[in-house]
Design a protein around this motif. Structure first.
Motif, PDB file in Angstrom:
ATOM      1  N   VAL A 108       0.642  -1.117   0.011  1.00 53.03           N
ATOM      2  CA  VAL A 108       0.052   0.054   0.055  1.00 53.03           C
ATOM      3  C   VAL A 108       0.880   1.139  -0.028  1.00 53.03           C
ATOM      4  O   VAL A 108       0.548   2.264  -0.689  1.00 53.03           O
ATOM      5  N   PHE A 109       1.905   1.034   0.804  1.00 56.91           N
ATOM      6  CA  PHE A 109       2.985   2.464   0.579  1.00 56.91           C
ATOM      7  C   PHE A 109       3.452   2.493  -0.665  1.00 56.91           C
ATOM      8  O   PHE A 109       3.559   3.912  -1.110  1.00 56.91           O
ATOM      9  N   ALA A 110       3.644   1.440  -1.345  1.00 58.89           N
ATOM     10  CA  ALA A 110       4.376   1.376  -2.637  1.00 58.89           C
ATOM     11  C   ALA A 110       3.004   2.180  -3.701  1.00 58.89           C
ATOM     12  O   ALA A 110       3.352   2.875  -4.386  1.00 58.89           O
ATOM     13  N   LEU A 111       1.896   1.937  -3.446  1.00 63.62           N
ATOM     14  CA  LEU A 111       1.094   2.574  -4.087  1.00 63.62           C
ATOM     15  C   LEU A 111       0.787   3.990  -3.912  1.00 63.62           C
ATOM     16  O   LEU A 111       0.507   4.864  -4.831  1.00 63.62           O
ATOM     17  N   ARG A 151       8.049  -5.257  -6.311  1.00 67.77           N
ATOM     18  CA  ARG A 151       6.989  -5.518  -7.242  1.00 67.77           C
ATOM     19  C   ARG A 151       5.697  -6.132  -6.925  1.00 67.77           C
ATOM     20  O   ARG A 151       4.708  -5.972  -7.062  1.00 67.77           O
ATOM     21  N   GLN A 152       6.314  -7.332  -6.155  1.00 71.46           N
ATOM     22  CA  GLN A 152       5.158  -8.483  -5.559  1.00 71.46           C
ATOM     23  C   GLN A 152       4.482  -7.498  -4.574  1.00 71.46           C
ATOM     24  O   GLN A 152       3.125  -7.867  -4.435  1.00 71.46           O
ATOM     25  N   THR A 153       4.840  -6.818  -3.691  1.00 68.09           N
ATOM     26  CA  THR A 153       4.169  -6.012  -2.752  1.00 68.09           C
ATOM     27  C   THR A 153       2.922  -4.985  -3.203  1.00 68.09           C
ATOM     28  O   THR A 153       1.957  -5.135  -3.076  1.00 68.09           O
ATOM     29  N   GLU A 154       3.427  -4.711  -4.371  1.00 64.83           N
ATOM     30  CA  GLU A 154       2.379  -3.572  -5.450  1.00 64.83           C
ATOM     31  C   GLU A 154       1.371  -4.527  -5.861  1.00 64.83           C
ATOM     32  O   GLU A 154       0.349  -4.144  -6.033  1.00 64.83           O
TER      33      GLU A 154
END
Lengths: 893, 468
Positions: free
Chosen positions: A486-489, A512-515
């Protein structure tokens, strides 16, 4: 009524004795325990086998000193290996002293007692330098860096350049490769270079090696020295470079004459120096007690003997067979050679007491691991003879039962072995032999072996969940993916020149996977999607405002450092084209105008830069952002899961995330200003300096000091993690450990160490392996299960190879009826609750209590921290000043 | 009533003997008869093995409390002008020292005398018939003022400089625990149900040294008014009943006074001592409400000690007389040695109280805070003793108190109580235990010479004639 008062002292005298206090605390010491508690005159060496009641003995011995020998708590120095152990001892002691108070009416104050880990006590020695040095002009205490901070410090560009500069490298040489090669590693990774350096620096500090002296020794080395280097494949130049780096590191810690950093290893040297400088530091403590003495290092030994120099009451407690921390600099010889060290430092012989009755494990388990240790040759090769181990301990079980309590799997392939063990574990749970799956521990020499994954899969196939702290990176738990996704977004992912290759390859994949995960979450929760959109809009507005204001500054040729002139500048920045309504509002604020005017009048005007940052900063930190997320369904469910007692795993990991985010806020960027986002500074610091470091360091999953394993999950642990713990059922998941020869660091420092009679480098791996398995085997209470792999590529260490013969009981022979059902006892040591931190917090809000107190979430407190440390520092300065003036007055008079 | 020197007729009783109505009415009366052998055997069959526990260690100290009173006329010619004296003795015995004095069940009286420095006593002086103290105007108010003053006196304090250690403060502590509207839950406040002068009430008074007044009539009120002894004070006749009641109350408040002090200063010492109270663990009369406070107080003390892993306070009430003792006298030969019986209401009402109908929810509902046991020692001596109920109230929410109170296993301290009685049984008096015997000996005001000396003392002090 008064007449009876004289009788009360008789009543107290009659009742207040150790026997009564033992009875009240439900403790019946055996003969050796009693001896250890009562012996308080002179040095004492207690060898305490696994489960032999060491903590109880330490508690009662300290109680005995305080209540019956008139030793004040502040005259006792009690060192433990972990903070958890220190906490337990302190609370236990408080409970026992409470009994005494309830008999004689006398209160005992433990607040001044020196009780804690060596590091915390060293820190206290530094803080209390006035006490030790009788000097009222001491400089401020150095700032202590923990392991993560030390990593941040060394890897920080400024420091790293300083270190590299001492190597005088050509410009076209890759410094990372050179530094790694000094330590025998052929890698170009900076992370690897940093961690190698830190490991070497710490070992040098623990062994009290002076880098400049070491370099001189190397340069003036004789034939014998050269032979040593040659026989261990060490190059003199590499060693000189390594010690030069260490010297540069030590210099990098000095920020100014008064401000200095220190790390955990150097902290001990600092404390030792204070003790040497003082005149009577050997008499400050009447009793010096050290727990887990087998895991102490050279500098610690020096500190302890210095503290005990005056009264000579030093009591060490440990188990040489459980010495596990050589890789952190521990030298088991401190313990095994304690008698001769006493002679050397104190000129007296210690009394030796062996706590040999095991109250933890069933008989066959105890017999097995006792026998296990006899399979190594512990005899010293030196002319003096003797052993590298206490050989006369006679460890035996207190429980008389002779039923099968240790079994091995049927020898087979890993897949079959894991299936057989998983089924047994399921049966044990289903038949109520344990109260919760977290009472069955799987222990491994390393959690990175393939067997671990096979076992995990086998258990999960049967519907059993696993909890594996440190099995992988903490950032690879689901909760980390969710939060950082969510931070990445919101912030966007960083861009990297040349793509995510090399050192950053895996990390890039992870990001990338977190995103991807977070996008899925947004699909499921429209409210969260809206929240992310709002936050992005906030950032965009702040960034566009920042750019708009900068354009005005450029247009007007203003320097950012010049004072913000309200009359000249306000109108122009206020009407900056493209400035948002929010930006205008902030710039037009009457409060801001008043503050600017006040500062200008005081002659401390705000620079333009400050004003521009102030009006374009976000009013939340990354920690605030985290707490906003917890209100959404996906994250809220994790809290509900913990509250219902079903699964504490997710909330524990969320707690750890707050701890790391708080570190980021404290050490990197407490306030998010738009310029940081515009210029990509935030991304660089957050993703590379911070997250990447955590990712590479493999920082571990959550561990709770009091209740380390979440309910409902089977813990997978390294043997090291299991030290000091016990479980009703233990599975030794892999009875094999590769015997690595001594590495560069051990070989490099060996000739510079003061350690006498140390174990030879050639045998250390074998001894360490034996001790590690001894620890694993001695954790089990009711049942010990050993995985026995057989087939291609499978092998086991000796002595398992010999001991797991055809006659050894196997899982199919185990009748589960004979395995006792485990029921946890209430912790005997009373737990103290604080009126404010526990009672009032709970009363105010049970949910907050659960989150902040029970699971250790770090509240968002940037401002509180700032003002807290400001006040603390001010008070300390005032304190110094008052003492200085008082002394001046007294000298004058 | 006869005149002086007038003698009664020697044949007056004949009328009564010949009256057929009286004969008939006598025949209609039901009365308590000596128990039959069958009944005695039935009782014997209910005796059980004494309970065993892991911890039968004896306390090292015993505190025994016994009171004595005496009412004296100031002049033979003014027999209706009286004073009262009460002495409550507290004897502390170290069982270690006592063990050395024992030879079988006999105790060396000379060496017991050496223990006398471990005695303490509280003496109270009470204005009785026709006495006015400090212009109080009447006996009732004199009694109230003087009683309160003496409860607050330094003599009753553990620390003379600390009024909060006075006996009156203990009364405050107990009264604050009183269930219902008259409790305050504040150790420094208590409620008097009504003003003795105007009837206004309840009135809250505080534990302060200054005089307090009724908010309605503005006349003096005293904290000790809450005991309601003043209601029975008679201006012109003997107040022997009030004096006895006052003594009984003191016998029960004083142990609480000690317990409260130890709980504050050194609570664990309480596990190493036992309290012997002479008589049943019950308070009768207008002050009977205090038995409920005592139950709560003892339960709170038990909880406090339990938190320290310590056993409850060992308090034993020892009966020397009464219905149970009368009954035992008749059945004793049938009772088995080394057995115990926990008296239940059914047996008590049916056999000991002559088939009387139960008067309330449970026997002693309004008065008792301890349970009766009959215990016959291995040596054949039979004791009727009481130990406190292990509850703070008789109105249990989830169980039946009547049933629970007779379950021996509910009395955690029973094995220790039995062990202590075994250790302290004495051949000095019939079915006596040494501490009570010593306390009684120390305290008792015998008619000759003690009573006579008090007569002379009272008369001398008031300046009256010394007769006899």
């Amino acid at each position: 009524m008064v007449d009876f008062n004289s009788q009360i002292s008789i009543m107290v005298k009659s009742m207040l004795n150790l026997e009564t206090l033992w009875k009240l605390s439900k403790f019946t010491p055996n003969e050796q325990q009693r001896d250890a508690i009562l012996y308080v005159d002179g040095p004492l060496c207690i060898t305490a086998g696994p489960g032999s009641g060491r903590t109880r003995v330490l508690l009662c011995r300290t109680l005995n000193l305080i209540v019956f020998h008139g030793v004040k708590p502040e005259e006792i120095f009690l060192s433990t290996f972990t903070e958890k152990a220190a906490h337990q001892l302190k609370e236990g002691l408080r409970g026992l002293l409470d009994y005494a108070t309830n008999i004689n009416g006398q209160p005992y104050d433990l607040s001044k007692m020196y009780i804690g880990t060596v590091h915390s006590l060293c820190r206290r020695i530094l803080n209390d330098r006035r006490k030790f040095l009788q000097d009222f002009h001491v400089s401020p205490t150095p700032n202590l860096m923990d392991e993560l901070s030390q990593y941040f410090h060394v890897s920080r560009t400024k420091t790293w350049r300083k270190l590299v500069s001492v190597l005088n490298l050509d410009e076209d040489t890759d410094p990372h490769l050179i530094i790694n090669s000094i330590f025998g590693v052929q890698k170009m990774s900076k992370h690897s270079a940093v961690t190698n350096c830190i490991a070497f620096f710490n070992r040098c500090s623990e062994e009290c090696i002076d880098p400049l002296e070491a370099i001189s020794m190397l340069k003036a080395s004789d034939d014998e020295f050269d032979t040593y280097l040659q026989s261990n494949s060490l190059e003199k130049d590499a060693l000189v470079q390594a010690f030069s780096l260490y010297n540069a590191y030590r210099e990098s810690l000095i920020q100014s004459e008064k401000l200095r950093n220190t790390d955990f290893s150097l902290l001990q040297q600092d404390a030792y120096r204070v003790l040497l400088e003082g005149e009577d530091t050997g008499n400050v403590f009447k009793h010096v007690i050290i727990d887990e003495y087998q895991d102490t290092n050279t500098i610690q030994e020096k500190i302890f003997f210095q503290l005990a120099k005056g009264h000579k009451h030093i009591c060490v407690v440990g188990d040489d067979d459980q010495a596990l921390y050589r890789f952190r600099g521990a030298t088991v010889e401190n313990f095994v050679d304690f008698p001769s060290r006493c002679q050397k430092y104190l000129k007296t012989e210690p009394k030796r007491i062996s706590l040999s009755t095991n109250y933890r494990s069933r008989k066959k388990i105890v017999d097995f691991y006792t026998n296990f240790m006899t399979y190594a040759n512990w005899r010293r090769n030196s002319g003096d003879g003797g052993f590298y181990r206490f050989m006369d301990k006679d460890i035996h079980a207190n429980k008389p039962d002779d039923g099968i309590s240790i079994v091995a799997s049927t020898p087979s392939s890993p897949a079959n072995v894991c299936s057989e063990i998983a089924q047994l574990v399921k049966d044990l749970i289903d038949q109520g032999k344990v109260e919760d799956p977290n009472q069955i521990a799987f222990l491994y020499p390393s959690l990175k072996a393939t067997h671990v994954e096979t076992m995990r899969n086998a258990l999960e196939r049967l519907g059993l969940r696993v909890y594996a702290p440190r099995a992988g990176r903490f950032l690879e738990v689901d909760e980390s993916y969710d939060v950082f996704g969510v931070f990445a977004l919101i912030f966007g992912l960083p861009e990297i020149q040349g793509g995510w290759g090399g050192d950053y390859g895996e990390f890039g994949d992870w990001l990338r996977q977190t995103e991807i995960n977070a996008k899925q979450l947004l699909k499921e929760d429209p409210a969260l999607k809206q929240f992310v959109a709002d936050k992005r809009a906030e950032i965009e507005t702040a960034c566009s405002d920042s750019q708009a204001l900068m354009r005005v500054a450029d247009r007007e040729n203003w320097s950012l450092t010049e004072p913000y002139d309200l009359r000249q500048m306000k109108r122009k920045v206020y009407s900056a084209p493209g400035l948002s309504e929010t930006g205008r509002k902030l710039l037009g604020s009457a409060y801001l105008d008043r503050t600017v005017e006040r500062r200008a009048t005081e002659g401390r005007p705000f620079p333009l830069d400050y004003i521009l940052k102030r009006v374009t900063s976000l009013d939340w930190s990354v920690l605030d952002l985290f707490y906003r997320l917890t209100g959404f369904t996906h994250f809220k469910a994790m809290f509900d899961l913990a509250q219902s007692g079903e699964d504490e795993g997710p909330i524990c990991n969320l707690s750890l995330i707050t701890q790391y985010l708080a570190r980021f806020v404290d050490e990197f960027l407490p306030v998010l200003t738009a310029d940081l986002l515009v210029e990509g500074v935030f991304h660089k610091v957050f993703y590379f300096s911070f997250l990447f470091s955590i990712y590479r360091l493999g920082e571990s999953e959550y561990e709770d000091a009091e209740d380390p394993f979440p309910k409902g999950r089977i813990p997978f642990l390294t043997v090291h993690q299991s030290k000091g713990l016990e479980f009703p059922v233990v599975v030794l998941g892999n009875p094999r450990r590769r015997l690595h020869p001594a590495g560069f660091i051990e070989k490099a420092i060996f000739p510079f160490c003061e350690n006498e009679n140390s174990e030879p480098l050639s045998r250390q791996a074998e001894f360490d392996s034996m001790r590690m398995f001894y620890v694993a085997l001695s954790r089990a209470q009711n049942l010990m299960i050993v995985a026995h792999y057989k087939g291609r590529g499978q092998s086991t260490n000796e002595p398992f190879k010999t001991l797991l013969d055809d006659s050894f009981p196997r899982i199919p022979e185990l009748d589960l009826v004979t395995v006792p059902s485990f029921s946890s006892k209430e912790n005997d040591l009373p737990k103290m609750y604080s009126y404010t931190a526990d009672y009032l917090t709970y009363k105010k809000c049970p949910r907050q209590y659960m989150i902040f107190r029970k699971y250790g979430f770090v509240p968002s407190r940037a401002q509180t921290m700032f003002f807290g440390s400001l006040i603390h520092r001010t008070l300390e300065d005032l304190h110094h000043e008052i003492i200085r003036r008082r002394e001046e007055v007294s000298n004058g008079s | 009533m006869p005149y002086q020197n007038e003698y009664a007729n020697k044949t007056s009783h004949v009328d009564i003997l010949n009256n057929p109505d009286i004969k008939r009415m006598l025949g209609e009366c039901a009365f308590l008869k000596p128990p039959s052998d069958t009944e005695a055997l039935q009782l014997a069959g209910q005796f059980l093995e004494p309970p065993k526990s892991k911890d039968e260690s004896l306390p090292e100290f015993v505190i025994a409390i016994d009171g004595s009173n005496y009412e004296v006329s100031i002049d033979d010619k003014l027999p209706s002008t009286k004073f009262g004296f009460i002495k409550v003795g507290v004897v502390l015995i170290s069982l270690k020292e006592f063990g050395d004095l024992k030879v079988g069940n006999f105790v060396d009286p000379f060496r017991v005398a050496a223990l006398k420095n471990k005695n303490t006593s509280l003496s109270f002086f009470i204005p009785s018939a026709n006495i006015n103290w400090k212009d109080q105007g009447n006996v009732r108010d004199s009694f109230r003022a003087l009683f309160d003053k003496q409860l607050y006196d330094e003599r009753t304090r553990f620390n003379p400089k600390e009024p909060a250690t006075s006996l009156r403060s203990t009364l405050f502590a107990l009264a604050s625990l009183r269930p219902g509207e008259l409790g305050t839950e504040d150790e420094e406040k208590l409620k008097i149900h009504k003003c003795p002068n105007c009837g206004h009430g309840p009135i809250t008074v505080e534990d302060i040294p200054t005089q307090q007044y009724c908010p309605s009539c503005h006349k003096e009120v005293y904290p000790s008014d809450c005991l309601r002894l003043w209601e029975e004070v008679n201006d012109f006749q003997s107040n022997q009943v009030v004096i006895s009641r006052m003594m009984m109350i003191l016998e029960h408040i004083i142990p609480a006074h000690y317990i409260r002090y130890f709980l504050k200063e050194s609570p664990l010492l309480l596990t190493n001592m036992a309290f012997f109270v002479d008589g049943p663990l019950a308070v009768f009369g207008n002050a009977a409400w205090i038995h409920r406070s005592l139950m709560i107080f003892l339960e709170k003390a038990r909880q406090r000690l339990a938190r320290l892993n310590a056993s409850p306070i060992l308090m034993i009430g020892l009966q020397k007389t009464g219905q149970v003792i009368d009954y035992i006298d008749h059945v004793d030969r049938f009772l088995p040695n080394n057995k115990i019986y926990c008296i239940d209401d059914e047996f008590r009402y049916r056999f000991m109280l002559g088939n009387r109908e139960p008067s309330g929810k449970t026997f002693g509902y309004e008065t008792y805070y301890g349970q009766d046991f009959i215990y016959k020692t291995a040596s054949g001596k039979t004791f009727n003793f009481l130990i406190p109920y292990p509850y703070s109230s008789k109105d249990l929410t989830h169980s039946d108190f009547n049933f629970e109170k007779t379950k021996i296993e509910n009395y955690e301290n029973l094995p220790r109580a039995i062990a202590l009685i075994n250790n302290l049984e004495s051949d000095l008096y019939k079915n006596a235990v040494v501490p009570i015997a010593l306390a009684h000996r120390f305290t008792a005001i015998s008619f000759e010479p003690g009573g006579r000396v008090l007569d002379v003392f009272a008369r001398q002090t008031l300046g009256g004639p010394i007769n006899g």
